[in-house]
Design an enzyme around this catalytic site. Structure first.
Site, PDB file in Angstrom:
ATOM      1  N   SER A 122      96.667  71.986  17.261  1.00 27.35           N
ATOM      2  CA  SER A 122      95.589  72.052  18.253  1.00 27.35           C
ATOM      3  C   SER A 122      94.449  71.133  17.865  1.00 27.35           C
ATOM      4  O   SER A 122      93.511  70.961  18.631  1.00 27.35           O
ATOM      5  CB  SER A 122      95.077  73.485  18.376  1.00 27.35           C
ATOM      6  OG  SER A 122      94.592  73.922  17.135  1.00 27.35           O
ATOM      7  N   HIS A 148     101.190  70.314  22.746  1.00 24.52           N
ATOM      8  CA  HIS A 148     100.246  71.414  22.506  1.00 24.52           C
ATOM      9  C   HIS A 148     100.410  72.495  23.572  1.00 24.52           C
ATOM     10  O   HIS A 148     100.043  72.289  24.734  1.00 24.52           O
ATOM     11  CB  HIS A 148      98.822  70.834  22.496  1.00 24.52           C
ATOM     12  CG  HIS A 148      97.754  71.813  22.148  1.00 24.52           C
ATOM     13  ND1 HIS A 148      96.432  71.641  22.492  1.00 24.52           N
ATOM     14  CD2 HIS A 148      97.801  72.989  21.463  1.00 24.52           C
ATOM     15  CE1 HIS A 148      95.723  72.647  22.044  1.00 24.52           C
ATOM     16  NE2 HIS A 148      96.532  73.484  21.418  1.00 24.52           N
ATOM     17  N   GLU A 160      99.774  70.164  26.686  1.00 23.92           N
ATOM     18  CA  GLU A 160      98.979  68.947  26.516  1.00 23.92           C
ATOM     19  C   GLU A 160      99.841  67.989  25.676  1.00 23.92           C
ATOM     20  O   GLU A 160     100.240  68.329  24.567  1.00 23.92           O
ATOM     21  CB  GLU A 160      97.683  69.319  25.777  1.00 23.92           C
ATOM     22  CG  GLU A 160      96.569  68.325  25.881  1.00 23.92           C
ATOM     23  CD  GLU A 160      95.289  68.830  25.193  1.00 23.92           C
ATOM     24  OE1 GLU A 160      95.355  69.705  24.302  1.00 23.92           O
ATOM     25  OE2 GLU A 160      94.211  68.330  25.560  1.00 23.92           O
ATOM     26  N   ASN A 198      90.604  71.495  23.473  1.00 25.97           N
ATOM     27  CA  ASN A 198      89.660  72.092  22.536  1.00 25.97           C
ATOM     28  C   ASN A 198      88.325  71.362  22.498  1.00 25.97           C
ATOM     29  O   ASN A 198      87.303  71.931  22.110  1.00 25.97           O
ATOM     30  CB  ASN A 198      90.279  72.195  21.147  1.00 25.97           C
ATOM     31  CG  ASN A 198      91.204  73.400  21.083  1.00 25.97           C
ATOM     32  OD1 ASN A 198      90.878  74.446  21.626  1.00 25.97           O
ATOM     33  ND2 ASN A 198      92.346  73.247  20.450  1.00 25.97           N
TER      34      ASN A 198
HETATM   35  N1  3HC Z   1     103.375  87.167  25.633  1.00 23.19           N
HETATM   36  C1  3HC Z   1     104.057  87.158  26.783  1.00 23.19           C
HETATM   37  N2  3HC Z   1     103.556  87.596  27.951  1.00 23.19           N
HETATM   38  C2  3HC Z   1     102.304  88.080  27.927  1.00 23.19           C
HETATM   39  C3  3HC Z   1     101.538  88.141  26.746  1.00 23.19           C
HETATM   40  C4  3HC Z   1     102.128  87.659  25.564  1.00 23.19           C
HETATM   41  N3  3HC Z   1     101.456  87.658  24.401  1.00 23.19           N
HETATM   42  N4  3HC Z   1     100.316  88.672  27.053  1.00 23.19           N
HETATM   43  C5  3HC Z   1     100.340  88.932  28.366  1.00 23.19           C
HETATM   44  N5  3HC Z   1     101.534  88.572  28.893  1.00 23.19           N
HETATM   45  C6  3HC Z   1     101.965  88.685  30.269  1.00 23.19           C
HETATM   46  C7  3HC Z   1     102.062  90.134  30.661  1.00 23.19           C
HETATM   47  O1  3HC Z   1     103.322  90.651  30.298  1.00 23.19           O
HETATM   48  C8  3HC Z   1     101.856  90.057  32.145  1.00 23.19           C
HETATM   49  O2  3HC Z   1     103.082  89.677  32.730  1.00 23.19           O
HETATM   50  P1  3HC Z   1     103.537  90.304  34.128  1.00 23.19           P
HETATM   51  O3  3HC Z   1     102.594  89.726  35.138  1.00 23.19           O
HETATM   52  O4  3HC Z   1     104.910  89.813  34.235  1.00 23.19           O
HETATM   53  O5  3HC Z   1     103.400  91.760  33.996  1.00 23.19           O
HETATM   54  C9  3HC Z   1     100.900  88.890  32.334  1.00 23.19           C
HETATM   55  O6  3HC Z   1     100.967  88.126  31.124  1.00 23.19           O
HETATM   56  C10 3HC Z   1      99.480  89.356  32.541  1.00 23.19           C
HETATM   57  O7  3HC Z   1      99.154  90.186  31.457  1.00 23.19           O
HETATM   58  P2  3HC Z   1      98.270  91.521  31.574  1.00 23.19           P
HETATM   59  O8  3HC Z   1      98.412  92.090  32.945  1.00 23.19           O
HETATM   60  O9  3HC Z   1      98.585  92.387  30.405  1.00 23.19           O
HETATM   61  O10 3HC Z   1      96.794  91.046  31.299  1.00 23.19           O
HETATM   62  P3  3HC Z   1      95.915  89.989  32.020  1.00 23.19           P
HETATM   63  O11 3HC Z   1      96.182  89.891  33.478  1.00 23.19           O
HETATM   64  O12 3HC Z   1      94.572  90.325  31.540  1.00 23.19           O
HETATM   65  O13 3HC Z   1      96.377  88.592  31.370  1.00 23.19           O
HETATM   66  C11 3HC Z   1      96.208  86.911  29.771  1.00 23.19           C
HETATM   67  C12 3HC Z   1      96.400  88.397  30.005  1.00 23.19           C
HETATM   68  C13 3HC Z   1      97.388  86.146  30.371  1.00 23.19           C
HETATM   69  C14 3HC Z   1      96.201  86.711  28.251  1.00 23.19           C
HETATM   70  C15 3HC Z   1      94.884  86.453  30.461  1.00 23.19           C
HETATM   71  O14 3HC Z   1      93.825  87.257  30.027  1.00 23.19           O
HETATM   72  C16 3HC Z   1      94.524  85.017  30.191  1.00 23.19           C
HETATM   73  O15 3HC Z   1      95.037  84.110  30.836  1.00 23.19           O
HETATM   74  N6  3HC Z   1      93.604  84.797  29.232  1.00 23.19           N
HETATM   75  C17 3HC Z   1      93.175  83.459  28.840  1.00 23.19           C
HETATM   76  C18 3HC Z   1      94.142  82.920  27.843  1.00 23.19           C
HETATM   77  C19 3HC Z   1      93.764  81.551  27.383  1.00 23.19           C
HETATM   78  O16 3HC Z   1      92.750  80.982  27.723  1.00 23.19           O
HETATM   79  N7  3HC Z   1      94.624  80.980  26.546  1.00 23.19           N
HETATM   80  C20 3HC Z   1      94.376  79.701  25.945  1.00 23.19           C
HETATM   81  C21 3HC Z   1      93.807  79.928  24.587  1.00 23.19           C
HETATM   82  S1  3HC Z   1      93.404  78.395  23.821  1.00 23.19           S
HETATM   83  C22 3HC Z   1      94.836  77.920  23.099  1.00 23.19           C
HETATM   84  O17 3HC Z   1      95.840  78.572  23.093  1.00 23.19           O
HETATM   85  C23 3HC Z   1      94.780  76.573  22.441  1.00 23.19           C
HETATM   86  C24 3HC Z   1      94.558  76.647  20.970  1.00 23.19           C
HETATM   87  O18 3HC Z   1      94.601  75.323  20.506  1.00 23.19           O
HETATM   88  C25 3HC Z   1      93.283  77.265  20.516  1.00 23.19           C
END
Ligand code: 3HC
Length: 292
Positions: A122, A148, A160, A198
């Site tokens: 990242s 990424h 990415e 990032n």
């Molecule tokens: N693995 C697989 N599936 C997952 C999961 C996981 N760890 N966490 C959640 N899910 C799935 C759930 O099973 C659910 O699926 P469904 O619709 O089939 O039932 C779906 O995602 C939605 O989950 P929830 O209903 O439990 O919860 P939310 O609607 O609150 O969604 C979230 C959870 C998808 C994590 C949402 O909050 C989100 O999009 N958050 C932002 C995440 C983000 O910004 N990620 C990027 C981080 S930065 C990064 O990764 C880069 C690095 O370089 C730092």
């Protein structure tokens, strides 16, 4: 050069495990490699659980889930990666470790010039990783590319795609094609600190810590404002916990160094929580507290 049959995934943590899973559900074989057997066991259990849930929700049949699980092999033997025809490295963010790893991988695939050596880093420079690969086998750096993924990998649509100085056009194009085959939307970026994701995300998260530190609002309000007012799925402080506060500090350090600008220094409040061992979800306590 045929279609990719098997992806070797280095590291079976949250990111590597997710990558192996979506490879398998896209019909591609995956070799999940990790030096820690406990991490492999945890990864396998999570795959079984998530596929089971997908069956319950009728997103796939039991047969499809079993076939996908059958496409993943879990191994603590590095040499097994030789069975892959594409590598995605998702190990810890440590240049020394990645340097050694890519030199070894370059040696392993020295005679197989169609094997791409991708990294899910990242923040570490793709050019620097490619240079390490060149040390393992001359010219291997042209096959190193940034791929990424985002957490949670099965949910987030983006990959990415980052080209280093040495990365060939062909490798970039094949990376874009593979990401699409894995059901993702690939978007390209060049090799500057933090790439795009990032570079834009982390200063926002850092600013949320400043807002908290300066008493502009309490964490719940900061997150609520960004969720309800800006349609973010998670507030920036909750997202910081999700990513890991130590990772956030690390990425801010990379931005400050790489872009040579003090405005990217990690907020003292963020650093203080890390010093106290409050790392976010993974330690059970970050900005917010999480039940066991
Ligand atoms: N693995 C697989 N599936 C997952 C999961 C996981 N760890 N966490 C959640 N899910 C799935 C759930 O099973 C659910 O699926 P469904 O619709 O089939 O039932 C779906 O995602 C939605 O989950 P929830 O209903 O439990 O919860 P939310 O609607 O609150 O969604 C979230 C959870 C998808 C994590 C949402 O909050 C989100 O999009 N958050 C932002 C995440 C983000 O910004 N990620 C990027 C981080 S930065 C990064 O990764 C880069 C690095 O370089 C730092």
């Amino acid at each position: 050069m045929g279609e990719v049959q098997t992806i070797g995934v280095v590291g079976s943590g949250q990111m590597g495990g997710g990558i192996a899973q979506i490879a398998a559900t896209s019909g591609i074989g995956a070799i999940a490699f990790d030096v820690h057997q406990t991490s492999l066991d945890k990864c396998r259990k999570l795959h079984e659980k998530l596929m089971g849930r997908a069956v319950e929700k009728e997103r796939m049949t039991r047969d499809e889930a079993d076939a996908a699980l059958g496409r993943i092999t879990y191994t603590a033997n590095f040499d097994d990666l030789a069975g892959a025809d594409w590598i995605i490295e998702a190990a810890v963010e440590d240049m020394k470790l990645k340097g050694e790893l890519f030199a070894q991988l370059a040696g392993m695939f020295d005679k197989r010039e169609d094997v791409v050596l991708a990294t899910n880093t990242s923040s570490i420079s793709i050019t620097e990783i490619a240079t390490a690969a060149d040390k393992g086998a001359a010219g291997a750096g042209s096959r190193v590319v940034g791929m990424h993924f985002f957490n949670p990998v099965p949910v987030m649509k983006l990959v990415e795609v980052i080209r280093g100085l040495q990365t060939s056009d062909d490798v970039v194009n094949r990376t874009v094609a593979l990401a699409e085959r894995m059901g993702k939307v690939p978007l390209r970026a060049n090799d500057r600190a933090g790439f795009v994701s990032n570079r834009v995300l982390m200063p926002m998260i850092n600013e949320a810590f400043y807002a908290w530190m300066e008493g502009v609002a309490e964490p719940e309000a900061i997150d609520g404002i960004m969720k309800l007012g800006c349609a973010h799925p998670m507030g920036p402080l909750r997202l910081a916990d999700f990513i890991g506060l130590d990772t956030c500090v690390h990425i801010m350090d990379v931005l400050a160094e790489g872009l040579n600008n003090e405005r990217y220094r990690a907020c003292p409040k963020l650093k203080q929580l890390v010093m106290a061992g409050r790392l976010g979800d993974k330690s059970g306590h970050g900005v917010f507290e999480y039940g066991k």
